[in-house]
Scaffold this motif. Structure first.
Motif, PDB file in Angstrom:
ATOM      1  N   ALA A   1     -15.061  -2.821 -15.198  1.00 19.26           N
ATOM      2  CA  ALA A   1     -14.003  -2.732 -14.123  1.00 19.26           C
ATOM      3  C   ALA A   1     -12.778  -3.596 -14.707  1.00 19.26           C
ATOM      4  CB  ALA A   1     -14.455  -3.536 -12.878  1.00 19.26           C
ATOM      5  N   PRO A   2     -11.409  -3.328 -14.160  1.00 14.87           N
ATOM      6  CA  PRO A   2     -10.353  -3.867 -14.711  1.00 14.87           C
ATOM      7  C   PRO A   2     -10.048  -5.140 -13.821  1.00 14.87           C
ATOM      8  CG  PRO A   2      -9.688  -1.957 -13.207  1.00 14.87           C
ATOM      9  CD  PRO A   2     -11.235  -2.192 -13.430  1.00 14.87           C
ATOM     10  N   ASP A   3      -9.509  -6.072 -14.409  1.00 19.21           N
ATOM     11  CA  ASP A   3      -8.913  -7.008 -13.619  1.00 19.21           C
ATOM     12  C   ASP A   3      -7.646  -7.513 -13.991  1.00 19.21           C
ATOM     13  OD1 ASP A   3      -8.487  -9.310 -11.801  1.00 19.21           O
ATOM     14  OD2 ASP A   3     -10.305 -10.606 -12.621  1.00 19.21           O
ATOM     15  N   VAL A   4      -6.527  -6.963 -13.613  1.00 16.71           N
ATOM     16  CA  VAL A   4      -5.445  -7.084 -14.031  1.00 16.71           C
ATOM     17  C   VAL A   4      -4.281  -7.392 -13.379  1.00 16.71           C
ATOM     18  CG1 VAL A   4      -3.522  -5.527 -15.242  1.00 16.71           C
ATOM     19  CG2 VAL A   4      -6.062  -5.295 -15.939  1.00 16.71           C
ATOM     20  N   ASN A   5      -3.233  -8.255 -13.799  1.00 18.13           N
ATOM     21  CA  ASN A   5      -2.005  -8.632 -13.240  1.00 18.13           C
ATOM     22  C   ASN A   5      -0.829  -8.638 -13.900  1.00 18.13           C
ATOM     23  OD1 ASN A   5       0.296  -9.762 -11.809  1.00 18.13           O
ATOM     24  ND2 ASN A   5      -1.145 -11.165 -10.141  1.00 18.13           N
ATOM     25  N   VAL A   6       0.017  -7.398 -14.004  1.00 17.89           N
ATOM     26  CA  VAL A   6       0.916  -7.486 -15.147  1.00 17.89           C
ATOM     27  C   VAL A   6       1.937  -8.450 -15.013  1.00 17.89           C
ATOM     28  CG1 VAL A   6       2.705  -5.949 -16.167  1.00 17.89           C
ATOM     29  CG2 VAL A   6       0.452  -4.785 -15.205  1.00 17.89           C
ATOM     30  N   ALA A   7       2.380  -8.719 -13.779  1.00 14.92           N
ATOM     31  CA  ALA A   7       3.342  -9.901 -13.780  1.00 14.92           C
ATOM     32  C   ALA A   7       2.901 -11.272 -14.230  1.00 14.92           C
ATOM     33  CB  ALA A   7       3.686  -9.872 -12.135  1.00 14.92           C
ATOM     34  N   ALA A   8       1.416 -11.481 -14.091  1.00 15.82           N
ATOM     35  CA  ALA A   8       1.311 -12.889 -14.653  1.00 15.82           C
ATOM     36  C   ALA A   8       0.495 -12.692 -15.769  1.00 15.82           C
ATOM     37  CB  ALA A   8       0.083 -13.332 -13.585  1.00 15.82           C
TER      38      ALA A   8
ATOM     39  N   GLN B   1       2.798  -4.605   0.848  1.00 16.60           N
ATOM     40  CA  GLN B   1       1.758  -5.686   0.509  1.00 16.60           C
ATOM     41  C   GLN B   1       0.224  -4.827   0.288  1.00 16.60           C
ATOM     42  OE1 GLN B   1       2.034  -7.490   4.597  1.00 16.60           O
ATOM     43  NE2 GLN B   1       2.096  -9.225   3.547  1.00 16.60           N
ATOM     44  N   LEU B   2       0.294  -3.509   0.740  1.00 17.89           N
ATOM     45  CA  LEU B   2      -1.028  -2.791   0.327  1.00 17.89           C
ATOM     46  C   LEU B   2      -0.829  -2.148  -1.096  1.00 17.89           C
ATOM     47  CD1 LEU B   2      -1.460  -0.942   3.695  1.00 17.89           C
ATOM     48  CD2 LEU B   2      -2.980  -2.382   2.764  1.00 17.89           C
ATOM     49  N   THR B   3       0.119  -1.965  -1.512  1.00 17.76           N
ATOM     50  CA  THR B   3       0.373  -1.007  -2.797  1.00 17.76           C
ATOM     51  C   THR B   3      -0.403  -1.797  -3.978  1.00 17.76           C
ATOM     52  OG1 THR B   3       2.356  -0.201  -1.938  1.00 17.76           O
ATOM     53  CG2 THR B   3       2.014  -0.104  -4.329  1.00 17.76           C
ATOM     54  N   PRO B   4      -0.250  -3.007  -4.054  1.00 22.16           N
ATOM     55  CA  PRO B   4      -0.921  -3.547  -5.346  1.00 22.16           C
ATOM     56  C   PRO B   4      -2.545  -3.640  -5.099  1.00 22.16           C
ATOM     57  CG  PRO B   4       0.063  -5.295  -4.219  1.00 22.16           C
ATOM     58  CD  PRO B   4       0.584  -4.053  -3.437  1.00 22.16           C
ATOM     59  N   ARG B   5      -2.982  -3.746  -3.847  1.00 26.79           N
ATOM     60  CA  ARG B   5      -4.261  -3.653  -3.833  1.00 26.79           C
ATOM     61  C   ARG B   5      -4.959  -2.495  -3.736  1.00 26.79           C
ATOM     62  NH1 ARG B   5      -6.383  -6.939   1.370  1.00 26.79           N
ATOM     63  NH2 ARG B   5      -8.077  -6.425   0.331  1.00 26.79           N
ATOM     64  N   ILE B   6      -4.351  -1.229  -3.356  1.00 29.97           N
ATOM     65  CA  ILE B   6      -4.585   0.116  -3.495  1.00 29.97           C
ATOM     66  C   ILE B   6      -4.646   0.361  -5.148  1.00 29.97           C
ATOM     67  CG2 ILE B   6      -4.229   2.430  -2.879  1.00 29.97           C
ATOM     68  CD1 ILE B   6      -3.843   1.580  -0.113  1.00 29.97           C
ATOM     69  N   LEU B   7      -3.605  -0.129  -5.785  1.00 30.92           N
ATOM     70  CA  LEU B   7      -3.343   0.360  -7.202  1.00 30.92           C
ATOM     71  C   LEU B   7      -4.357  -0.496  -7.863  1.00 30.92           C
ATOM     72  CD1 LEU B   7       0.356   0.297  -7.702  1.00 30.92           C
ATOM     73  CD2 LEU B   7      -1.097   2.398  -7.688  1.00 30.92           C
ATOM     74  N   ASP B   8      -4.831  -1.410  -7.505  1.00 29.88           N
ATOM     75  CA  ASP B   8      -5.800  -2.107  -8.426  1.00 29.88           C
ATOM     76  C   ASP B   8      -7.285  -1.416  -8.184  1.00 29.88           C
ATOM     77  OD1 ASP B   8      -6.456  -4.392  -9.686  1.00 29.88           O
ATOM     78  OD2 ASP B   8      -7.287  -5.505  -8.039  1.00 29.88           O
ATOM     79  N   ALA B   9      -7.674  -0.860  -6.901  1.00 27.90           N
ATOM     80  CA  ALA B   9      -8.715  -0.218  -6.926  1.00 27.90           C
ATOM     81  C   ALA B   9      -8.681   1.058  -7.487  1.00 27.90           C
ATOM     82  CB  ALA B   9      -9.120   0.050  -5.240  1.00 27.90           C
ATOM     83  N   TYR B  10      -7.160   1.457  -7.427  1.00 23.47           N
ATOM     84  CA  TYR B  10      -7.243   3.039  -8.190  1.00 23.47           C
ATOM     85  C   TYR B  10      -7.555   3.113  -9.632  1.00 23.47           C
ATOM     86  CZ  TYR B  10      -4.185   6.645 -10.369  1.00 23.47           C
ATOM     87  OH  TYR B  10      -3.712   7.752 -11.022  1.00 23.47           O
ATOM     88  N   GLN B  11      -7.325   1.965 -10.115  1.00 26.59           N
ATOM     89  CA  GLN B  11      -7.476   1.737 -11.655  1.00 26.59           C
ATOM     90  C   GLN B  11      -9.149   2.063 -12.154  1.00 26.59           C
ATOM     91  OE1 GLN B  11      -5.843  -1.826 -13.194  1.00 26.59           O
ATOM     92  NE2 GLN B  11      -5.913  -1.342 -15.215  1.00 26.59           N
ATOM     93  N   ASN B  12     -10.012   1.634 -11.105  1.00 33.76           N
ATOM     94  CA  ASN B  12     -11.315   2.148 -11.406  1.00 33.76           C
ATOM     95  C   ASN B  12     -11.567   3.746 -11.317  1.00 33.76           C
ATOM     96  OD1 ASN B  12     -12.059  -0.576 -11.647  1.00 33.76           O
ATOM     97  ND2 ASN B  12     -12.310  -0.840  -9.343  1.00 33.76           N
TER      98      ASN B  12
END
Length: 634
Positions: free
Chosen positions: A382-389, A486-497
């Protein structure tokens, strides 16, 4: 056979006279129809030079020995709403039991296992005056004959009657390919159940499977819904079930969007990500599934031949190079959350070989024995990514005898992350870095990171071509709770999987997560238990019945079907009685649905559990009616 009314205009009664209505059955011959008309009109004259004329078909019905069924007179048009929101107009049988009518519809639409579906009266949509022109488009299939063949003849993966014209082919594509995510205002307009009692009301709308449409007051051109009624999906094979899989996905998707089934916020984000991925892949994949196993064998044979020929054309040293998997080595940081230590990430020299990762204190020591070797086959990545940080973590869940061991790998930058993440994903499926998909896996991870970049910078939010309307992917309660960005990063986070899943795998994954929800497969009915003064809710599931106390909203009792000895209905007082092993007896009357509907649900689930591979080709209709048709006892 069931009787139904036939209207005939008799010219001898005068041009302004109303049509004569007679009661007929589909097995009545034309001579019998004329005899009934003569008796009803009571005109004494010679009728031998009269005959019946079918206005819609512009034909004389001159064969007096033919039955109405043979002429196809009981087949009338019906508007049918499908789970994906599309409305069809098609000819169906109005005089056979609904169970057979559904079988006919499913044959026409190429849906296997019709016993899992049924027809129900639709919920009336609230229409505003200004919406008058927005009547949904209806796709006409009335010219398609109702065949009695159990499996339709397939042509190019679709029934032959859909391959007749580009228009018909387009309709089949609508049935077998998922619809794009609905606009948020479309979701907001739909009826949403606010409570378990609201959910119970919908189950009062199911038609009786053992009676015909005419007996249940359904008229020509009325609208009904075709839905999966029994949540025990059997033998789903994407190769043959393009329409069935798509429509089940659509029914599940709408159940989640309209909050017909409860799920957590995390699950909602994952459902959103899967919908986004499915709509994206469905647009790019031209044909969803191949329906010809022989062609599949041919494809794989050609593929291996290509590989052989490539090998023959290259030199021995090149071939040897291709056979040895590329090595991936670098300094990474590792962290094991379960170990009792306050230390964070420690840096080691990592080496990726075959499907395993080894790590050493330093590059120089990598010739000797590793500190540890981790086999990634069968692990979860599973990914745990935050590009900005600039946070690039790979989370590994590795199977161990006592459960799952958790390990985090920290990468320094995007490039390193994309390579190691791609390697881990392949290794988890048992593939090495030599696999041809390694480079494309790296590419898809990179493009995902780029996508997150454009979404994380609010100034260039519109620059992202992949802008998603996240309110199309989640239920209305999240429209109120979060803004789309606000939803976009959360959905994209799940999308990565799920980004690497094929269309079929993504559809199946969506259905698996839906089927794993605690309330999955429950159909509710408000009942009054014998001796009780208050209404309660009965939940009917594929393997059990549950009793819900409305004042608490909690399940107070569960009864399993495999402990059931018999069930019957006292039709005079409309009360249902069930006897379980251990002298447990329950009795209740139904408030929001006819007790025949509850009786049919229970009998239907018992029937579903009797299906097996040996019998799967032939549907035991007699057993279905015996279990659901209202017989005194099992």
């Amino acid at each position: 056979m069931a009787a139904w009314d036939l209207s005939v205009t008799v010219e001898d009664l005068g041009l302004d006279a109303p049509p004569v209505t007679i009661s007929v059955a589909s097995d009545l011959h034309i001579g019998g129809v004329i005899l009934k008309l003569v008796e009803k009109t009571q005109i004494k004259q010679d009728w031998s030079d009269h005959a019946l004329w079918w206005e819609q078909k512009q034909r004389w019905l001159l064969r007096t020995a033919w039955t109405l069924e043979k002429y196809g007179i009981h087949h009338k048009p019906l508007r049918l709403g499908l789970p994906n929101g599309i409305t069809l107009r098609l000819r169906v049988c109005f005089s056979n039991p609904v169970f057979q009518t559904v079988m006919g519809i499913c044959r026409m639409l190429n849906i296997r296992h019709p016993e899992e579906l049924s027809l129900l009266r639709p919920i009336e949509e609230k229409k505003k005056k200004k919406d008058k022109n927005l009547a949904p488009e209806i796709y006409d299939l009335t010219e398609v004959p109702l065949s009695s063949v159990s499996r339709p003849c397939l042509y190019n993966g679709m029934p032959a009657h859909f391959a007749d014209s580009p228009e018909m082919e387009a309709i089949y594509k609508m049935l077998s390919v998922t619809q794009p995510p609905p606009a948020p205002e479309v979701i907001a307009k739909q009826y949403r159940p606010a409570s378990v009692v609201d959910k119970a009301h919908i189950n009062g709308r199911w038609l009786d499977s053992s009676r015909c449409l005419l007996q249940q007051g359904i008229q020509e051109n009325d609208k009904l819904w075709l839905r999966f009624k029994y949540y025990s999906t059997y033998d789903m094979d994407p190769k043959y079930d393009a329409v069935r899989l798509t429509q089940l996905y659509e029914q599940a998707r709408w159940a989640i969007l309209l909050e017909d089934i409860d799920c957590t916020e995390e699950e909602m984000m994952l459902f959103g990500a899967l919908q986004y991925h499915i709509s994206k892949v469905a647009q790019s994949e031209p044909q969803i599934m191949s329906n010809n196993p022989a062609m599949d064998d041919l494809d794989s044979a050609l593929q291996s031949l290509e590989v052989k020929m490539e090998g023959e054309g290259s030199s021995a040293s090149d071939l040897l190079e291709n056979m040895t998997a590329p090595e991936l080595t670098d300094y990474l940081k590792i962290f094991r959350p379960k170990r009792l230590t306050l230390k964070g990430y420690k840096q080691y020299w990592f080496k990726f070989q075959d499907t395993s990762i080894s790590y050493f204190k330093s590059k120089e020591e990598s010739i000797g024995e590793p500190i540890q070797m981790i086999n990634l086959k069968g692990c979860e990545v599973a990914p745990d990514v935050n590009v900005a940080a600039q946070k690039f973590l790979i989370r590994l869940l590795i199977p161990a005898p006592e459960g799952m061991n958790e390990v985090y790998l920290r990468c320094e930058n995007e490039q390193q992350y994309a390579q190691w993440m791609a390697g881990c994903r392949l290794a988890s499926k048992g593939k090495t870095l030599a696999d041809s998909s390694f480079q494309s896996e790296i590419q898809s991870i990179r493009s995902f990171l780029a996508m997150q970049k454009t979404n994380s910078s609010s100034s260039s939010a519109n620059a992202s071509e992949e802008s998603i309307n996240t309110h199309s992917l989640v239920s209305p309660r999240y429209h109120k709770k979060y803004k789309p960005k606000q939803l976009t990063p959360r959905i994209l986070d799940a999308y990565q999987n799920v980004a690497q899943l094929s269309l079929t795998d993504a559809l199946m994954r969506f259905l698996q997560i839906w089927q794993a929800l605690p309330d999955f497969g429950l159909s509710y009915v408000v009942v009054r238990f014998k001796g009780s003064r208050k209404d309660e809710v009965l939940g009917i599931a594929p393997n059990r019945l549950i009793r819900i106390d409305l004042s608490v909203g909690d399940v107070v009792k569960t009864w399993r079907y495999n402990n059931m000895k018999q069930w019957n209905v006292n039709w005079d007082i409309r009360q249902m009685a069930i006897e379980f092993e251990g002298n447990v007896n329950i009795a209740f009357s139904c408030v929001t649905a006819d007790c025949k509907i509850v009786h049919e649900f229970i009998g239907g689930y018992i029937f579903m559990s009797t299906r097996s591979r040996e019998k799967s080709e032939t549907l035991n209709e007699e057993l279905f009616h015996k279990l659901t048709g209202g017989h005194e006892a099992l």
